[in-house]
Design a protein around this motif. Structure first.
Motif, PDB file in Angstrom:
ATOM      1  N   ARG A 272      -8.592  46.015  15.088  1.00  0.00           N
ATOM      2  CA  ARG A 272      -7.175  45.932  15.461  1.00  0.00           C
ATOM      3  C   ARG A 272      -6.935  44.702  16.334  1.00  0.00           C
ATOM      4  O   ARG A 272      -5.993  43.938  16.118  1.00  0.00           O
ATOM      5  CB  ARG A 272      -6.758  47.193  16.214  1.00  0.00           C
TER       6      ARG A 272
ATOM      7  N   SER B  79      -0.504  50.294  12.811  1.00  0.00           N
ATOM      8  CA  SER B  79      -0.014  51.535  13.431  1.00  0.00           C
ATOM      9  C   SER B  79      -0.299  52.729  12.537  1.00  0.00           C
ATOM     10  O   SER B  79      -0.702  53.795  13.010  1.00  0.00           O
ATOM     11  CB  SER B  79       1.488  51.442  13.706  1.00  0.00           C
TER      12      SER B  79
ATOM     13  N   GLU C 167      -3.968  53.478  12.621  1.00  0.00           N
ATOM     14  CA  GLU C 167      -4.301  54.136  13.884  1.00  0.00           C
ATOM     15  C   GLU C 167      -4.035  55.641  13.808  1.00  0.00           C
ATOM     16  O   GLU C 167      -4.794  56.446  14.357  1.00  0.00           O
ATOM     17  CB  GLU C 167      -3.500  53.515  15.026  1.00  0.00           C
ATOM     18  N   ARG C 168      -2.985  56.024  13.124  1.00  0.00           N
ATOM     19  CA  ARG C 168      -2.711  57.453  12.925  1.00  0.00           C
ATOM     20  C   ARG C 168      -3.845  58.115  12.146  1.00  0.00           C
ATOM     21  O   ARG C 168      -4.225  59.258  12.425  1.00  0.00           O
ATOM     22  CB  ARG C 168      -1.385  57.649  12.191  1.00  0.00           C
TER      23      ARG C 168
ATOM     24  N   ARG D 116       1.104  44.316  11.804  1.00  0.00           N
ATOM     25  CA  ARG D 116       1.330  45.186  12.963  1.00  0.00           C
ATOM     26  C   ARG D 116       1.743  46.599  12.535  1.00  0.00           C
ATOM     27  O   ARG D 116       1.267  47.590  13.088  1.00  0.00           O
ATOM     28  CB  ARG D 116       2.379  44.570  13.876  1.00  0.00           C
ATOM     29  N   SER D 117       2.625  46.674  11.570  1.00  0.00           N
ATOM     30  CA  SER D 117       3.112  47.973  11.099  1.00  0.00           C
ATOM     31  C   SER D 117       1.996  48.784  10.440  1.00  0.00           C
ATOM     32  O   SER D 117       1.813  49.972  10.733  1.00  0.00           O
ATOM     33  CB  SER D 117       4.260  47.748  10.112  1.00  0.00           C
TER      34      SER D 117
END
Length: 164
Positions: free
Chosen positions: A144, A17, A20-21, A13-14
């Motif tokens: 994702r 993220s 995604e950036r 999950r981390s």
């Protein structure tokens, strides 16, 4: 083992993220490259496309080592690892991490990552970069979703092991 599965789910999950950036940075860099015709922005886009795949591949490596208990070796280990993530692992009783559709889409980014590592940046062809940029958000949404479902699977397995 249960704690390790729960930690891996959290790491997925981390890391997603962070990936995604990178997707956002690729989009912004591409817009700036188009507006300014400055090829330095194209370099930025290429580097972030590289980071996009590299971030996912690091997760795949962690899953292969921690869950499957095996990491591919040899000259084509990157391809084999991607394939490994798209199939069920009977030895560790895990579902496929990603779909074959995602594997096929990610293979394009894997190939581009190889180019970024082995070609001078001033030789990037915007015509070859553009399709990767245009499809990136769709590919990332799909990957994702699949990886979050896998993280949910890991959590369920970890909690079940805690109860036993």
């Amino acid at each position: 083992m249960s704690e390790r599965l729960l930690e891996l789910a959290e790491r997925i999950r981390s890391e997603l993220s962070d990936v995604e950036r990178l997707v956002g940075r690729v989009q912004e860099g591409w817009l700036r490259a188009e507006r300014s015709a400055d090829d330095l922005y194209l370099d930025s886009v290429a580097l972030n496309l590289h980071g996009f795949y590299a971030g996912l591949e690091r997760l795949f490596q962690t899953i292969a080592a921690a869950v499957d208990g095996t990491m591919p070796r040899g000259a084509n280990w990157h391809q084999v690892l991607l394939q490994q993530m798209a199939v069920e692992a009977p030895s560790s009783v895990r579902p496929a991490v990603i779909s074959e559709r995602s594997r096929d889409a990610l293979d394009e980014y894997r190939g581009f990552r190889h180019i970024v590592r082995h070609v001078y940046t001033f030789k990037f062809d915007p015509g070859k970069v553009q399709p990767l940029v245009e499809h990136m958000q769709t590919v990332f949404r799909q990957v994702r979703s699949e990886m979050l479902a896998f993280a949910d699977f890991l959590e369920a397995q970890g909690r079940e092991e805690e109860r036993d």
